[in-house]
Design an enzyme around this catalytic site. Sequence first.
Site, PDB file in Angstrom:
ATOM      1  N   LYS A   6       0.850  -1.206   0.000  1.00 10.14           N
ATOM      2  CA  LYS A   6       0.000   0.000   0.000  1.00 10.14           C
ATOM      3  C   LYS A   6       0.877   1.245   0.000  1.00 10.14           C
ATOM      4  CE  LYS A   6      -3.860  -2.213   2.441  1.00 10.14           C
ATOM      5  NZ  LYS A   6      -4.683  -2.365   3.628  1.00 10.14           N
ATOM      6  N   GLN A  33      -4.200  -1.042   9.858  1.00  8.05           N
ATOM      7  CA  GLN A  33      -4.348  -2.377   9.289  1.00  8.05           C
ATOM      8  C   GLN A  33      -4.997  -3.335  10.293  1.00  8.05           C
ATOM      9  OE1 GLN A  33      -3.839  -3.145   6.191  1.00  8.05           O
ATOM     10  NE2 GLN A  33      -3.828  -5.375   6.191  1.00  8.05           N
ATOM     11  N   ASP A  47     -10.599   3.861   4.747  1.00  8.66           N
ATOM     12  CA  ASP A  47     -10.984   2.445   4.733  1.00  8.66           C
ATOM     13  C   ASP A  47     -12.498   2.271   4.667  1.00  8.66           C
ATOM     14  OD1 ASP A  47      -9.232   0.289   4.748  1.00  8.66           O
ATOM     15  OD2 ASP A  47      -8.619   0.632   6.835  1.00  8.66           O
TER      16      ASP A  47
HETATM   17  N1  GUN Z   1      -6.893  -6.076   6.455  1.00  5.24           N
HETATM   18  C1  GUN Z   1      -7.218  -6.729   5.304  1.00  5.24           C
HETATM   19  N2  GUN Z   1      -7.758  -5.871   4.413  1.00  5.24           N
HETATM   20  C2  GUN Z   1      -7.785  -4.656   4.996  1.00  5.24           C
HETATM   21  C3  GUN Z   1      -8.225  -3.364   4.576  1.00  5.24           C
HETATM   22  O1  GUN Z   1      -8.729  -3.172   3.453  1.00  5.24           O
HETATM   23  N3  GUN Z   1      -8.069  -2.359   5.483  1.00  5.24           N
HETATM   24  C4  GUN Z   1      -7.536  -2.568   6.716  1.00  5.24           C
HETATM   25  N4  GUN Z   1      -7.429  -1.517   7.520  1.00  5.24           N
HETATM   26  N5  GUN Z   1      -7.130  -3.741   7.146  1.00  5.24           N
HETATM   27  C5  GUN Z   1      -7.251  -4.780   6.292  1.00  5.24           C
END
Ligand code: GUN
Length: 289
Positions: A53, A97, A120
């Site tokens: 990311k 995350q 998110d």
């Molecule tokens: N863990 C797996 N996918 C995601 C996501 O799209 N956002 C976040 N914050 N954690 C994740």
Amino acid sequence: MSAEIIYGRELAEDIRERMTKEVADLRELGVVPGLAVVIVGNDPASLSYVRGKDKASKKVGLESNLIELPEEVSQEELLDLVDRLNHDSNVHGILVQLPLPDHINEDEVIEAISPSKDVDGFHPVSIGRMMAGKETFLPCTPLGILTMFKEKEISLEGKHVVVLGRSRIVGKPIGQMLLNENATVTYCHSRTKNLKDFTQNADILIVAVGKPGFISGDDIKDGAVVIDVGVNRIEDGSLTGDVDFESALEKASYITPVPRGVGPMTITMLLHNTIQAAKQLNQIPQRSS
Ligand code: GUN
């Protein structure tokens, strides 16, 4: 019949190329979209994901700050960090995350993020706005899937969509978002009885259960659109989805592969949401890119 494979990676590259131009234009206006990605602990899969990311953000010209915290960080320290990021005018998007370690209350952390920086789309305010069909940050994986449908001109109106899985990240929101697009949506999950009766009647089947090969060609209707959200690491170290690709390919009309399917679209939508957040803060009108 052999399905058309939807390569999310290619779509994502096209979209990121457009975004790079948009970010360059914003920088000329003095607006530098900023993203803060927070990870707690050192789970290898999560670390590799957040580094992806971070790298993708920098590549399109965003200011990205990856904050790695030790597994033992306290709830209070994490909430303090979120508070600082909420007040940092260079940060437009905040992503913590998931999953978080057991000693941390995930809901409390998510709710501490300012809804205006909730790239998110997990904050209850964002979810509420989505449920009401109002403009808001939409969660990245579902938004990536919706964008795939739009780019491939796959119509949703009146279609029977069956969603396997009911997570906060994928299952629940994708169903709601497709309902907002006038699809007829059925949710299935680990307690659903006679699952095949549902999957075999799906025009569009979205599989997000985290079990390799959970769905095969026998489980789907001829001509179905199959979206595989699973990312499972198997014994030989490779990644595989929740769908047995070879058998499903013969029955479906469209199918997403793993890897190179939904995953790259998820990251792209995070960049999209961060750019939107920066534009909203600076009152720059949205454009449809
Ligand atoms: N863990 C797996 N996918 C995601 C996501 O799209 N956002 C976040 N914050 N954690 C994740």
